[in-house]
Write a protein that holds these residues in place. Structure first.
Motif, short mmCIF file in Angstrom:
data_model
loop_
_atom_site.label_atom_id
_atom_site.label_comp_id
_atom_site.label_asym_id
_atom_site.label_seq_id
_atom_site.Cartn_x
_atom_site.Cartn_y
_atom_site.Cartn_z
N GLY A 273 0.55 -1.12 0.04
CA GLY A 273 0.10 -0.36 0.12
C GLY A 273 0.46 1.46 -0.05
O GLY A 273 2.11 1.37 -0.12
N VAL A 274 0.40 2.94 0.53
CA VAL A 274 0.81 4.04 0.42
C VAL A 274 2.58 3.88 0.61
O VAL A 274 3.18 4.31 0.50
CB VAL A 274 0.00 4.58 1.35
CG1 VAL A 274 0.25 5.58 1.04
CG2 VAL A 274 -1.13 4.66 0.53
N GLY A 275 2.17 3.70 1.97
CA GLY A 275 3.51 3.70 3.07
C GLY A 275 4.72 2.45 2.67
O GLY A 275 5.44 3.63 2.22
N ALA A 276 4.26 2.08 2.31
CA ALA A 276 4.89 0.89 1.30
C ALA A 276 5.59 1.32 -0.07
O ALA A 276 7.18 1.62 -0.28
CB ALA A 276 4.59 -0.39 1.34
N SER A 277 4.93 1.88 -0.45
CA SER A 277 4.96 2.16 -1.85
C SER A 277 6.53 3.39 -1.92
O SER A 277 7.37 4.11 -2.60
CB SER A 277 4.39 3.28 -2.74
OG SER A 277 3.26 4.14 -2.47
N LEU A 278 5.44 4.62 -0.21
CA LEU A 278 6.85 5.64 -0.35
C LEU A 278 7.99 5.30 -0.14
O LEU A 278 9.27 6.06 -0.22
CB LEU A 278 5.88 6.61 0.84
CG LEU A 278 4.53 7.38 0.25
CD1 LEU A 278 4.30 8.00 1.82
CD2 LEU A 278 4.77 7.86 -1.10
N PHE A 279 7.74 4.55 0.85
CA PHE A 279 9.06 3.73 1.27
C PHE A 279 9.98 3.06 0.29
O PHE A 279 11.81 3.41 0.37
CB PHE A 279 9.00 2.69 2.12
CG PHE A 279 10.76 2.31 3.68
CD1 PHE A 279 10.98 3.05 4.13
CD2 PHE A 279 11.02 1.53 3.50
CE1 PHE A 279 11.32 3.61 5.39
CE2 PHE A 279 12.54 1.07 4.02
CZ PHE A 279 12.10 1.74 5.09
N LEU A 327 18.24 5.00 6.40
CA LEU A 327 17.06 4.32 6.65
C LEU A 327 17.18 4.04 8.06
O LEU A 327 15.74 4.16 8.78
CB LEU A 327 16.57 3.38 6.16
CG LEU A 327 16.62 3.35 4.86
CD1 LEU A 327 16.46 1.83 4.00
CD2 LEU A 327 15.49 4.43 4.42
N ALA A 328 18.25 3.27 8.77
CA ALA A 328 18.37 3.13 10.09
C ALA A 328 17.85 4.32 11.09
O ALA A 328 17.32 3.89 12.40
CB ALA A 328 19.29 1.75 10.41
N ARG A 329 18.87 5.02 10.13
CA ARG A 329 19.06 6.14 11.66
C ARG A 329 17.58 7.23 11.52
O ARG A 329 17.13 7.86 12.76
CB ARG A 329 19.91 6.72 10.73
CG ARG A 329 19.88 8.65 12.21
CD ARG A 329 21.17 9.16 11.37
NE ARG A 329 20.67 10.20 10.10
CZ ARG A 329 21.57 9.79 8.93
NH1 ARG A 329 22.50 8.81 9.20
NH2 ARG A 329 21.23 10.80 7.95
N GLU A 330 16.92 7.74 10.53
CA GLU A 330 15.51 7.89 10.22
C GLU A 330 14.25 7.29 10.50
O GLU A 330 13.50 7.94 11.08
CB GLU A 330 15.54 8.35 8.88
CG GLU A 330 16.85 9.42 8.30
CD GLU A 330 17.26 10.96 9.17
OE1 GLU A 330 15.88 11.26 9.76
OE2 GLU A 330 18.19 11.78 9.88
N HIS A 331 14.52 6.03 10.42
CA HIS A 331 13.13 5.44 10.03
C HIS A 331 13.75 3.67 10.85
O HIS A 331 12.30 2.88 10.77
CB HIS A 331 12.58 5.10 8.36
CG HIS A 331 12.67 6.41 8.14
ND1 HIS A 331 11.51 7.54 7.98
CD2 HIS A 331 13.10 6.90 6.64
CE1 HIS A 331 11.30 7.92 7.36
NE2 HIS A 331 12.54 7.63 6.53
N GLY A 332 14.13 3.71 11.88
CA GLY A 332 14.45 2.67 12.09
C GLY A 332 12.98 2.00 13.37
O GLY A 332 12.96 0.84 14.07
N LYS A 333 12.47 2.93 13.44
CA LYS A 333 12.14 2.92 15.14
C LYS A 333 10.86 2.36 14.04
O LYS A 333 9.22 2.91 14.97
CB LYS A 333 12.01 3.92 15.61
CG LYS A 333 10.96 5.83 14.98
CD LYS A 333 11.28 7.11 15.89
CE LYS A 333 10.96 7.96 14.74
NZ LYS A 333 12.10 8.20 14.41
N ASP A 334 9.75 2.72 12.47
CA ASP A 334 8.74 3.03 12.40
C ASP A 334 8.91 0.80 12.23
O ASP A 334 7.73 0.86 12.07
CB ASP A 334 9.24 3.84 11.04
CG ASP A 334 8.83 4.79 11.22
OD1 ASP A 334 8.92 5.48 12.28
OD2 ASP A 334 9.49 5.69 10.36
N GLY A 335 9.48 0.90 12.60
CA GLY A 335 9.11 -0.91 12.24
C GLY A 335 9.07 -1.49 10.75
O GLY A 335 8.57 -2.23 10.43
#
Length: 473
Positions: A273-279, A327-335
């Motif tokens: 979906g949307v979240g995966a597509s942005l990532f 990615l780990a620094r900016e989004h690692g907490k997003d799971g």
């Protein structure tokens, strides 16, 4: 004497039958109207019929029927029946709802029978009243302790109303109360239906707008991916992409690197979906930027010695490590995590360099079958900072074929919920490949969708094949 008594009884029975038939007809009218009309239409018809029956069969000279709102206030729905041509009973009853006989009925929810108004203190004579009332009957229109209104009957002579009259009017009032209750319920139902219809239209409008946005997003996402296989020296390239939803977390990429090298990427973002597509868009951009921005001679960092300093493949493949750090620094907490297979092929020599970041192991296929399985050389990107990614190398022989794919292929399910599995892919290529990259993908795609059949696609499907030759194709 006996004959006269029988004749009187017959007359009474006939009268009761007329009353009974009239009330049944009235009740049927109530029900039919309530089911097919608005509350306003039901009240206009049924109030008139109810008051006419009550007045006619009771012998009243004057009659009134007025409704009350939930606060006990007389509404503008009032009717009168006047057999004398005199004053409207509304002026006698409606204006004094909190006093006199009507007020008593309203307070007690009981039937008020006045046989002689001159001796009954419940009756209140209005100043200047021209019509003299001696008999009065007030019956509440009530159901489930809810007072909808009052039917009032008047006569200028005393003792004109008795228990028989009370029974007639009470039955009529009961039928009317039921009809009013039904009408209100149907009206509420209609209002609910209208509200639901408005809500449905709003949802449909929002859904159309959302779908339009998703379609635009789908088009933008497709524009991220190569539309057609590029013409590359000594390499035949083919790819296939099929999203499970409008937006996907899978992606593939093909891009040129210095000194006759080509970069190939197959990746899969967790979720859909949307979240995966942005990532997916972020990861693709980072890999492209980092693989082209490392200066020759720069230390490859945590990549092993297979990538010699200043070597194009080593520098390009360091993009995996750099992308993971960001990615780990900016989004690692997003799971969220993303698996990546990043390959670099030297078009002139057939040398293959690759990093597999937790991705589905790819196949290196020769003319006699599977030559090598390209297993993971490091973890998936994003969850952990400082992860190490090892570069592996292989030598392609003329005609060898690299086949990478996402787990949407191996984990595709049939209608019986069975997985497609890697074994099915291996069975297709176990005898080797002596054909084009496009033919390989077409064979796997046909077998895969025949297996899925009418089952829903559970995940994005992405495949990429590269066939190397020692001649320009």
């Amino acid at each position: 004497m006996e004959l006269e008594r029988l004749q009187k009884e017959i007359i009474v029975l006939r009268q009761y039958k007329k009353i009974h038939d009239a009330q049944n007809k009235l009740f049927e009218t109530f029900i039919n109207m309530a089911r097919s009309s608005t509350e306003e239409e039901v009240l206009n018809v049924t109030m008139k019929d109810a008051l006419e029956i009550a007045t006619r069969f009771s012998g009243a000279e004057k009659g009134s029927l007025f409704l009350l709102d939930k606060n006990g206030v007389v509404t503008d729905r009032s009717l009168t029946q006047d057999q004398t041509g005199g004053e409207s009973p509304n002026s006698l009853i409606g204006k004094i709802i909190d006093k006199g006989l009507a007020g008593w009925v309203k307070d007690t929810l009981s039937i008020g029978l006045v046989t002689d108004a001159t001796t009954d203190d419940r009756w209140l004579t209005m100043p200047g009243q021209s019509y003299t009332v001696r008999s009065a009957l007030a019956v509440p229109v009530i159901r489930n302790d809810t007072l909808f209104g009052i039917i009032t009957l008047l006569h200028s002579l005393p003792s004109q109303f008795n228990q028989t009259t009370v029974n007639i009017v009470q039955q009529t009032a009961n039928h009317l109360a039921l009809a009013i209750e039904n009408a209100k319920l149907y009206e509420k139902l209609e209002q609910s239906n209208r509200s639901l219809e408005k809500a449905k239209q709003a949802v449909e409008k929002y859904s159309r707008a959302l779908n339009d946005e998703l379609e635009r997003g789908k088009k933008i996402q497709k524009d991220f991916l190569p539309l057609f296989p590029p013409k590359v020296k000594n390499c035949e390239i083919s790819f296939y992409f099929h999203a499970a939803l409008q937006l996907s977390g899978d992606f593939y990429d093909v891009f040129e690197l210095p000194n006759h090298h080509m970069g190939f990427v197959v990746a899969d973002v967790s979720g859909k979906g949307v979240g995966a597509s942005l990532f997916m868009a972020l990861t693709r951009s980072l890999l492209r930027i980092f693989s082209r921005s490392i200066a020759p001679g720069e230390n490859p960092g945590d990549l092993n010695d297979a990538a010699i300093a200043g070597d194009v493949p080593g520098n390009a493949l360091k993009a995996v490590s750099l992308t993971n750090e960001y990615l780990a620094r900016e989004h690692g907490k997003d799971g969220i995590f993303v698996t990546v297979l990043f390959c670099v092929i030297d078009q002139l020599t057939g040398k293959l360099y690759y990093v597999n970041g937790g991705h589905e192991p790819a196949f290196l296929i020769g003319k006699t079958g599977i030559k090598k399985v390209l297993h993971a050389t490091g973890p998936a990107l994003c969850p952990v900072r400082g992860a190490e990614y090892k570069i592996e190398t292989e030598q392609l022989d003329p005609g060898d074929l690299l086949f990478g794919f996402t787990d949407g292929v191996t984990e595709a399910r049939s209608k019986t919920r069975e997985f497609y599995t890697r074994e099915k892919i291996e069975a297709l290529i176990q005898n080797g490949i002596d054909d084009s990259a496009e033919a390989l993908l077409e064979a796997i795609k046909s077998d895969l969708f025949a297996f899925i059949g009418e089952a829903d696609q559970s995940d994005d499907i992405t495949m990429l094949a590269v066939r190397w030759s020692n001649y320009e194709c």
